[in-house]
Write an enzyme that holds these catalytic residues in place. Structure first.
Site, mmCIF file in Angstrom:
data_model
loop_
_atom_site.group_PDB
_atom_site.id
_atom_site.type_symbol
_atom_site.label_atom_id
_atom_site.label_comp_id
_atom_site.label_asym_id
_atom_site.label_seq_id
_atom_site.Cartn_x
_atom_site.Cartn_y
_atom_site.Cartn_z
ATOM 1 N N SER A 35 0.834 -1.198 0.000
ATOM 2 C CA SER A 35 0.000 0.000 0.000
ATOM 3 C C SER A 35 0.877 1.260 0.000
ATOM 4 C CB SER A 35 -0.954 -0.062 1.200
ATOM 5 O OG SER A 35 -2.027 0.830 1.060
ATOM 6 N N ASP B 273 -9.890 -4.718 -5.775
ATOM 7 C CA ASP B 273 -9.390 -3.944 -4.624
ATOM 8 C C ASP B 273 -10.060 -2.570 -4.654
ATOM 9 O OD1 ASP B 273 -7.983 -2.498 -2.728
ATOM 10 O OD2 ASP B 273 -6.002 -2.953 -3.530
ATOM 11 N N HIS C 3 -7.638 -5.617 -0.290
ATOM 12 C CA HIS C 3 -6.375 -4.871 -0.311
ATOM 13 C C HIS C 3 -5.272 -5.570 0.483
ATOM 14 C CE1 HIS C 3 -4.138 -1.210 -1.028
ATOM 15 N NE2 HIS C 3 -3.972 -0.961 0.256
#
Length: 278
Positions: free
Chosen positions: A108, A229, A258
């Site tokens: 991320s 996602d 995610h």
């Protein structure tokens, strides 16, 4: 503009950062993999995949200053209002731990942090693995980041107005809702992070735009993106694949959510082993 990092020599002398960020090294391999977690979590987000890696590699884990497991006084919202500040921490930590030519796995927001650090200090990085990473989260006329400005404003308002409700709702959105233990784990992560930290960090992440650095990345790069996602649309991975200057490959994971390191571990481990050559 080249990312500029400002390592503090005193910080390096004191060697306190690795302790403050709960950094640890496990496994006995000659090659090193650094696992960097994303928004809201801590290093235990990798718990399901580390056993498969430590058999062959030295694996380094740590917690970012915003993590609920770190002394809250380490997180300064003003200081950490840009990804460069986190890249600075990463470089300092790696210098303190004497790490060079590592494989960096950034989940991320940590994906862009690793990219910034690799441009400033290419000697530290042998390979970048960007897991669910994004250079920009807001849509523009010619770019689909996944969020409108009003989406983000509402998101921030929800964090501020009722943190517990937001944690419950966001956990179900971000994590594959069919994997209840992982949803609960992410909920616990967010519960340990204070609401004030969550708001300021969300602003840093969601208002960031690092599309212009992609053409400066020369470290070989693998993008790993789940096919569904809500945080990072698959189009973002395709965009990064086109724009990154160095050698780049894209691996699609047939998975939802995610957090494939929690919800799609066998698939993710297979891809990682392929990339790092097990």
């Amino acid at each position: 503009m080249e990312p500029k990092l400002h390592n503090n020599p005193k910080m390096l002398e004191k060697k306190w950062l690795s302790t403050a960020l709960n950094a640890r090294s496990i496994g006995l391999g000659t090659e090193t993999i650094v696992l960097a977690h994303g928004f809201g979590t801590d290093q235990s987000v990798w718990d399901k995949i580390t056993p498969s890696l430590v058999e062959h590699y030295k694996v380094v884990l740590f917690d970012w200053p915003f993590s609920g497991t770190v002394d809250p006084t380490l997180y300064d919202p003003l200081k950490y209002s840009s990804m460069e500040a986190f890249a600075d921490v990463l470089v300092t930590l790696m210098d303190q731990m004497d790490l060079k030519a590592i494989t960096f796995v950034g989940h991320s927001m940590s994906g862009m942090i690793g990219c910034i650090a690799s441009i400033a200090r290419p000697d530290l990085f042998k390979r970048l693995i960007l897991l669910g990473a994004s250079p920009r989260y807001l849509n523009t006329d010619d770019y689909e980041g996944g969020f409108t400005s009003s989406d983000v404003e509402q998101f921030l308002q929800n964090i501020e107005s009722n943190y517990d409700n937001w944690v419950d709702a966001f956990s179900l959105l971000a994590v594959d809702p069919n994997d209840e233990p992982s949803v609960n784990k992410f909920r616990e992560f967010l519960g340990r992070m204070r609401a004030g930290v969550a708001v300021s960090l969300a602003k840093t992440v969601f208002y960031s735009d690092y599309r212009d650095i992609l053409e400066k990345i020369e470290t070989p790069c693998t993008i790993i993106q789940t096919t569904s996602d809500i945080i990072v649309p698959f189009n973002v991975a395709l965009y990064m694949e086109r724009k990154i200057k160095g050698k780049v490959t894209l691996e699609a994971l047939e998975a939802k959510g995610h957090f494939p390191q929690m919800t799609a571990c066998p698939q993710l481990v297979d891809v990682l082993k392929g990339v790092i050559g097990l």
